[in-house]
Write a protein that holds these residues in place. Sequence first.
Motif, PDB file in Angstrom:
ATOM      1  N   GLY A  63       0.785  -1.220   0.000  1.00 13.89           N
ATOM      2  CA  GLY A  63       0.000   0.000   0.000  1.00 13.89           C
ATOM      3  C   GLY A  63       0.818   1.271   0.000  1.00 13.89           C
ATOM      4  O   GLY A  63       0.328   2.315   0.418  1.00 13.89           O
ATOM      5  N   GLY A  64       2.074   1.214  -0.443  1.00 17.28           N
ATOM      6  CA  GLY A  64       2.881   2.426  -0.517  1.00 17.28           C
ATOM      7  C   GLY A  64       2.526   3.261  -1.737  1.00 17.28           C
ATOM      8  O   GLY A  64       1.695   2.881  -2.563  1.00 17.28           O
ATOM      9  N   ASP A  65       3.155   4.410  -1.846  1.00 21.68           N
ATOM     10  CA  ASP A  65       2.922   5.270  -3.004  1.00 21.68           C
ATOM     11  C   ASP A  65       3.287   4.545  -4.296  1.00 21.68           C
ATOM     12  O   ASP A  65       4.198   3.712  -4.326  1.00 21.68           O
ATOM     13  N   GLN A  66       2.574   4.890  -5.344  1.00 22.17           N
ATOM     14  CA  GLN A  66       2.873   4.346  -6.662  1.00 22.17           C
ATOM     15  C   GLN A  66       2.813   5.469  -7.693  1.00 22.17           C
ATOM     16  O   GLN A  66       2.001   6.386  -7.592  1.00 22.17           O
ATOM     17  N   ILE A  67       3.681   5.351  -8.683  1.00 25.89           N
ATOM     18  CA  ILE A  67       3.626   6.243  -9.826  1.00 25.89           C
ATOM     19  C   ILE A  67       3.071   5.439 -10.988  1.00 25.89           C
ATOM     20  O   ILE A  67       3.353   4.241 -11.102  1.00 25.89           O
ATOM     21  N   CYS A  68       2.252   6.049 -11.810  1.00 27.71           N
ATOM     22  CA  CYS A  68       1.556   5.313 -12.868  1.00 27.71           C
ATOM     23  C   CYS A  68       1.943   5.848 -14.242  1.00 27.71           C
ATOM     24  O   CYS A  68       2.115   7.059 -14.423  1.00 27.71           O
ATOM     25  N   TYR A  69       2.046   4.931 -15.182  1.00 25.07           N
ATOM     26  CA  TYR A  69       2.474   5.256 -16.539  1.00 25.07           C
ATOM     27  C   TYR A  69       1.456   4.740 -17.552  1.00 25.07           C
ATOM     28  O   TYR A  69       0.726   3.776 -17.298  1.00 25.07           O
TER      29      TYR A  69
END
Length: 250
Positions: free
Chosen positions: A225-231
């Motif tokens: 559940g940590g931060d995620q960056i999305c592409y």
Amino acid sequence: MHPRLLAALAFAAALAAFAQQHGLAQQEQLQLPGFKPPPSALNDPSFTAFRNQLGEVAAHKDRAALAKMVATQNFFWMQDKNLADPRKSGIDNLAKAVELDAPDGSGWQILAGFANEPSAAESPQQPGVYCAPADPKLDPSALEALAKATQTDPSEWGYPNQNGVEVHAAAQPSSQVIEKLGGNLVRVLPDTNPPANPNQPFFLHVATPSGKTGYVDAQSVSPLGGDQICYSKQGGAWKIAGYLGGAVQQ
């Protein structure tokens, strides 16, 4: 793994108490059925090239170059809701999410950490959008039961990046190995602190599935559940499409 993903996750006292109360072997108590590590990498050469470029941009703190790598339309920033301001550009929303203008440069460090993350998984809610780092596959019912039993949130748990991660008696790589981690979740204790000397390795203070406490290299454990960056690919080119988590909004 970037600095924000290394945040201390919770205390461990309930861990041993729960195992004793229910008369369960501690190893069995924390074994989550269906727990599988995330995919090792998103195997797309163009994605690797994009991450390499992102790493260079972050190293040089080149905001103009970063802006060209961020989606210009429909950029999202999700916490409990979409916090992205539709009146602002994608780069402006991303900058606010990671605190890119922080005087200590931590926002750029966050982006540099994501640039080094090879794994990404397609979002179930948004086909064609890939978020990194990829989460492991867990049995939702087992995770829910664990959260209720220990009165924790899933974000308070971490998992080893590979089998055999060594748990040391002290926050030193030369200290005694007291246990090795397998396919089980671990708790990271709140007294975890970065070393005074930035050239020294960063160790997390953890509670293991057997009930012991020890120290593991911070790079060897990832949080749930940590931060995620999305592409996403737009016009044949990868773009940063959104961010999950980020700066706390008052």
